[in-house]
Scaffold this motif. Structure first.
Motif, PDB file in Angstrom:
ATOM      1  N   VAL A 421      -2.799  -3.680   3.426  1.00  0.00           N
ATOM      2  CA  VAL A 421      -1.533  -4.316   3.354  1.00  0.00           C
ATOM      3  C   VAL A 421      -1.189  -4.839   4.072  1.00  0.00           C
ATOM      4  CG1 VAL A 421       0.613  -3.605   2.604  1.00  0.00           C
ATOM      5  CG2 VAL A 421      -1.226  -2.480   1.308  1.00  0.00           C
ATOM      6  N   HIS A 432      -1.600   0.853   7.916  1.00  0.00           N
ATOM      7  CA  HIS A 432      -0.725   1.958   7.298  1.00  0.00           C
ATOM      8  C   HIS A 432       0.372   1.852   8.169  1.00  0.00           C
ATOM      9  CE1 HIS A 432      -4.467   4.095   5.169  1.00  0.00           C
ATOM     10  NE2 HIS A 432      -4.239   2.856   4.730  1.00  0.00           N
ATOM     11  N   LEU A 433       1.536   2.007   7.541  1.00  0.00           N
ATOM     12  CA  LEU A 433       3.000   2.199   8.513  1.00  0.00           C
ATOM     13  C   LEU A 433       2.784   3.339   9.473  1.00  0.00           C
ATOM     14  CD1 LEU A 433       5.496   1.657   5.623  1.00  0.00           C
ATOM     15  CD2 LEU A 433       4.024   0.067   6.923  1.00  0.00           C
ATOM     16  N   ASP A 436       7.530   5.289   9.715  1.00  0.00           N
ATOM     17  CA  ASP A 436       8.501   6.209   9.131  1.00  0.00           C
ATOM     18  C   ASP A 436       7.966   7.644   9.401  1.00  0.00           C
ATOM     19  OD1 ASP A 436       6.134   6.183   7.188  1.00  0.00           O
ATOM     20  OD2 ASP A 436       7.003   5.163   5.614  1.00  0.00           O
ATOM     21  N   ILE A 437       7.009   8.337   8.800  1.00  0.00           N
ATOM     22  CA  ILE A 437       6.880   9.663   8.982  1.00  0.00           C
ATOM     23  C   ILE A 437       5.988   9.837  10.170  1.00  0.00           C
ATOM     24  CG2 ILE A 437       7.376  10.540   6.394  1.00  0.00           C
ATOM     25  CD1 ILE A 437       4.309  10.787   6.309  1.00  0.00           C
TER      26      ILE A 437
ATOM     27  N   THR B  25      -2.767   6.738   0.908  1.00  0.00           N
ATOM     28  CA  THR B  25      -1.439   6.828   1.445  1.00  0.00           C
ATOM     29  C   THR B  25      -0.396   7.497   0.503  1.00  0.00           C
ATOM     30  OG1 THR B  25      -1.694   4.959   2.759  1.00  0.00           O
ATOM     31  CG2 THR B  25       0.331   5.639   2.545  1.00  0.00           C
ATOM     32  N   THR B  28       6.046   8.325   0.346  1.00  0.00           N
ATOM     33  CA  THR B  28       7.145   9.030   1.264  1.00  0.00           C
ATOM     34  C   THR B  28       8.463   9.064   0.685  1.00  0.00           C
ATOM     35  OG1 THR B  28       7.402   7.085   2.292  1.00  0.00           O
ATOM     36  CG2 THR B  28       6.039   8.529   3.522  1.00  0.00           C
ATOM     37  N   ASN B  67       8.079   0.106  -0.450  1.00  0.00           N
ATOM     38  CA  ASN B  67       6.886   0.839   0.091  1.00  0.00           C
ATOM     39  C   ASN B  67       5.760   0.762  -0.844  1.00  0.00           C
ATOM     40  OD1 ASN B  67       8.009   1.100   2.916  1.00  0.00           O
ATOM     41  ND2 ASN B  67       8.399   3.241   2.552  1.00  0.00           N
ATOM     42  N   HIS B  70       1.715   0.039  -0.439  1.00  0.00           N
ATOM     43  CA  HIS B  70       0.762   0.823   0.348  1.00  0.00           C
ATOM     44  C   HIS B  70       0.207   1.860  -0.445  1.00  0.00           C
ATOM     45  CE1 HIS B  70       2.118  -0.389   4.185  1.00  0.00           C
ATOM     46  NE2 HIS B  70       3.350  -0.806   3.820  1.00  0.00           N
TER      47      HIS B  70
END
Lengths: 583, 299
Positions: A421, A432-433, A436-437, B25, B28, B67, B70
């Motif tokens: 992504v 991967h982000l 955020d968390i 993933t 969230t 989001n 993901h």
């Protein structure tokens, strides 16, 4: 140097650009290098527009200063431009259209009355045909052979229906013969100079360069002076297999190009400053997602809507700073069509290799005016290298893997086992982000810093791979000009004038405005006795960049922001002043 | 390979082509968020069509719902706020062998991205666009959205919304969309069918999903919708009739229709763009080699 400049002026709708383009084409067909300046306004009918067709026995780099022949279709043209006529030159006009007192002309300048309307009436009820008669008269006085003119006329009107071609041939011949019988042919004319040259605008050269570099997708929103890139590519879309998409706005244009590039084709968008302002958010996304992208920014006089049909180099700060945060980019600034072709190809290669946006900084003066190039300056056989070399190897694929040069292996959708992504949020090696968390968590704080360093590390390679600053002219000169982009043309012509006066000057030009190769630039600037920065904006934006990157203060500046390009005489005058009295 | 093209979307004989699945993933989203139902429905729909995950690209904008890419195993592009559709269109035109799905929220699609939404529909580009419409801005902690109802009090409208909400279904009909549907994330199976049929559709398929925000929207809750929704397909609606589609689109109150409002058969942008009739762009040759004669026009 032998020089012939034919200027023609009138109202929008009179066909001035068409007459002017035919005149420059006559010279380029004769194998002469030419420059064609198309000065127009943001109106479709009326107003005052003019075109200067300039040819020399060397190579003109700008529109030059004066003219030898002025074909005036309106009294305003005669009023404004007569003073530019050089001795031995001629004002061509039709007294049926307006009277003109010959005593208003400079010394040794002739006036030639040509019955253009009467000639036009012989063939057609359409008064536009008068300009064919004026064209013929101007060509005759400029020493252009009638057969050359007629070849050009035939090719220009070839697609028109009915008798239009024949009318234009006969009306131009009548004007031509009238001028030979009653006018003063210039005593300096240009003979044929070898094989015909290619005549193109900067935008055509950019479009060609993009096609040669493997462009498959252009998305663009109309905006002067970038629109003709889309026009040329749209006209050749089917032949070249390039999708040309007029988007709903510049936001869509750049995002479509980014999507297409992510999807596996070379993609580009083009605009001017106003549109580029809208593209800023997505430019950063290309940087963050590491998606190759070429953006042409053809500047016009700002701020805001500014002067839509007039030129400026006022968007450099915008291009340098476009986008929140830091991401790597390159800004290439060609000075003429031949260089625009090469630099556009280079822009695609750099974007692809470094997976980041590359800007081609043009401006109205380069984008829309005509210059000749030799065929060998446009090599079409450019290798289009595939960089999608990644294949599944049993290990987990990391799209944003850390590498020494910051460039990670890139897959494209459709390749099995290499899914990822692309995220505009900060992300880790897998994509991967970490926004955020994970944000603020120590491991990921470190990771964020590494990812910034990875991306920004590409600047080192980009600098090394980009064309460094160049010095032109004698090493030992009394004055060193510093210039970038299309302004270089008028500087080159000014240097020739100064050389003829016995004044030695040289030029340090910077083809890659960013990343600026500071050490290389300093090496060229340090030996300069005096420097003169020549820039087409109010604040000397490039000079400020040079000082920021090198500490070198280009304090003596010739800045212009009236919407007009530099004329060589302006640069000569300032140079003489600086050389005589200091900056 | 000699040029910039890459063989895409080709089945590789002898290798298994994994179908879409959940990625590693975890979402969230807040517990109970409507978007869990949407990601499940998208996964079910793509599986139903048997599409290998590497031939699917899910493109989103910015917001809680954006989001989504993901959380699945396909290719994804998590773009910037409001720009999912032009990015998705670019991907689709670069390689129309791919299945492209747009996802996002009501702010993303009908606020900042409204212009792109309208134009993508009139083009009939073959995409399926799934909006998770919760009628509130969630990620920015509860401001009014373009679909917030009149009078709704939010952080940005403490005295109540005073603008008429956008009706995404009516807007889609007015924009020339050829597949217009509304789903409810409380009915995942029904929603998955709407998405799957959208993926099969010839052109732009729009599925607006009522996907409640359990944290910031205390009005348009799961209960709110459960009490009101009814299915168009069990109410005798003919989705080929634009007039009755408009009538149903304007229903919003005691009864809220879900299901397929409208479907029309029209050529896609990709079918009408002549260059793309030669095959996916990413597989076509690139460069000017063989086109030297293009220079002749400059003589």
């Amino acid at each position: 140097m032998t020089e012939i400049s034919i200027r023609t002026g009138g109202s929008a709708g009179d066909g001035i650009a068409s007459v002017g383009e035919m005149l420059v084409r006559c010279f380029s067909r004769m194998g002469r290098h030419t420059f064609g300046l198309n000065a127009y306004q943001s109106v479709i009918r009326g107003g005052h527009v003019w075109f200067q067709a300039r040819a020399t026995d060397q190579r003109p780099h700008s529109q030059g200063d004066g003219c030898d022949i002025l074909y005036a279709m309106t009294p305003e043209t005669a009023e404004i431009h007569s003073a530019a006529l050089r001795p031995g030159g001629t004002l061509v006009y039709d007294p049926e259209k307006f009277p003109f007192a010959a005593d208003k002309l400079p010394p040794k300048v002739h006036a030639l009355e040509v019955p253009t309307l009467a000639i036009a009436r012989k063939f057609s009820t359409q008064p536009i045909l008068q300009n064919a008669a004026g064209l013929g008269a101007s060509a005759a006085l400029g020493g252009i052979p009638l057969e050359v003119l007629h070849d050009v006329v035939r090719d220009s009107f070839g697609r028109k229906a009915g008798d239009v071609v024949q009318w234009n041939l006969e009306a131009s011949a009548a004007g031509y013969q009238h001028a030979l019988a009653h006018g003063h042919v210039l005593d300096h004319t240009l003979s044929r100079g070898g094989a015909p040259k290619l005549l193109m605008t900067g935008n055509q050269a950019i479009a060609l360069g993009a096609a040669a570099a493997g462009l498959k997708f252009l998305s663009q929103y109309p905006m002067t002076p970038a629109s003709s890139i889309m026009h040329w590519l749209a006209a050749h879309s089917n032949d070249l297999g390039i999708v040309v998409k007029q988007a709903e706005d510049e936001l869509a244009a750049i995002n479509m190009a980014i999507g297409a590039s992510f999807g596996g084709v070379r993609a580009m968008t083009a605009t001017s400053g106003g549109g580029f302002s809208l593209m800023v958010e997505a430019l950063g996304m290309a940087g963050m997602t590491e998606t190759p992208l070429v953006v042409v920014e053809s500047q016009r006089a700002g701020p805001s809507t500014g002067l839509p049909t007039k030129t400026e180099q006022g968007d450099l700060n915008l291009m340098l700073g476009a986008g929140q945060g830091d991401f790597p980019r390159a800004i290439l600034a060609p000075s003429n069509p031949a260089e625009a072709y090469r630099q556009t190809i280079r822009a695609f290669e750099l974007a692809e290799e470094y997976q980041t946006p590359v800007l081609v900084a043009s401006d109205l003066h380069l984008s829309e005016n005509f210059m000749t190039v030799d065929r060998d300056e446009i090599p079409v056989d450019v290798p289009v290298k595939s960089l999608f070399t990644v294949t599944p190897n049993g290990h987990e694929y990391h799209r944003y893997a850390y590498t020494p040069n910051g460039v990670s292996p890139r897959s494209i959708p459709g390749q099995p086992g290499l899914q990822y992504v692309a995220g505009s949020d900060e992300h880790d090696e897998k994509g991967h982000l970490i926004s955020d968390i994970r944000s603020g968590v120590p491991t990921w704080v470190t990771e964020r810093a590494r990812m910034m360093e990875k991306r920004m590390g590409k600047l080192k390679g980009l600098t090394a791979a980009s064309e460094p600053p160049v010095r032109e002219g004698p090493a030992n000169a009394d004055l060193t000009f510093v210039a970038w982009g299309s302004t270089i043309g008028a500087v080159r012509d000014a240097m020739a004038i100064l050389a003829a006066q016995g004044r030695a000057t040289n030029l340090v030009r910077v083809p890659t405005v960013f990343p600026l190769n500071g050490p290389a630039l300093l090496q060229l600037l340090s030996p300069a006795k005096k420097t003169l920065l020549v820039e087409l904006n109010y604040t000397g934006q490039f000079g400020r960049l040079v000082r920021a990157e090198t500490g070198f203060d280009l304090s003596t500046r010739l800045l212009k922001y009236d919407g007009e390009p530099f004329f060589p005489f302006e640069i000569v005058a300032k140079a003489v002043e600086v050389m005589n009295h200091g900056g | 390979m000699a040029d910039s093209t890459v063989a895409a979307s080709k089945s590789i004989v002898g290798t298994s082509l994994p179908l879409i699945t959940k990625s590693d993933t975890k979402p969230t989203w807040c517990p109970g968020c409507g978007d869990y139902g949407v990601v499940a429905a998208v996964e079910m729909a793509v599986k139903k069509l048997g599409l290998p995950s590497h031939d699917v690209v899910i493109v989103s904008g910015i917001g809680c719902s954006s989001n989504l890419p993901h959380f699945l195993s396909s290719y994804g592009f998590h773009s910037i706020h409001g720009r999912a559709l032009p990015v998705a269109e670019g991907i689709r035109w670069a390689n129309h062998g791919l299945t492209v799905i747009g996802t996002g929220g009501d702010g993303d699609g009908f606020g900042i991205g409204a212009g792109h939404f309208v134009h993508a529909m009139r083009r009939n580009v073959k995409l399926t666009y799934v909006t998770m419409d919760n009628q509130i801005y969630g990620l920015t902690t509860g401001q009014a959205s373009p679909t917030s109802m009149m009078g709704q009090k939010t952080k940005s409208t403490p005295r109540g919304v005073i603008e008429n909400p956008i009706d995404p279904i009516a807007l889609a009909l007015a924009s020339g969309a050829t597949y217009v549907a509304r789903g409810f994330s409380g009915d995942v199976k029904h929603l998955a069918d709407l998405v799957a049929n959208g993926l099969r559709h010839r052109g732009f398929a729009f599925v607006d999903v009522m996907s409640p925000c359990v944290t910031y929207n205390k009005i348009n809750t799961f209960d709110f919708f459960r009490q009101r929704v009814y299915k168009l397909e069990s109410s005798g609606h003919d989705p080929t009739n634009i007039v009755t589609a408009w009538q149903r689109a304007l229903e919003w109150g005691e009864k809220i229709p879900i299901g397929l409002f409208y479907k029309a058969d029209r050529p896609t942008y990709e079918e009408l763009e002549e260059v793309l009739t030669q095959g996916p762009l990413a597989q076509q040759p690139a460069g000017l080699k063989g086109h030297e004669s293009v220079l002749d026009e400059f003589v």
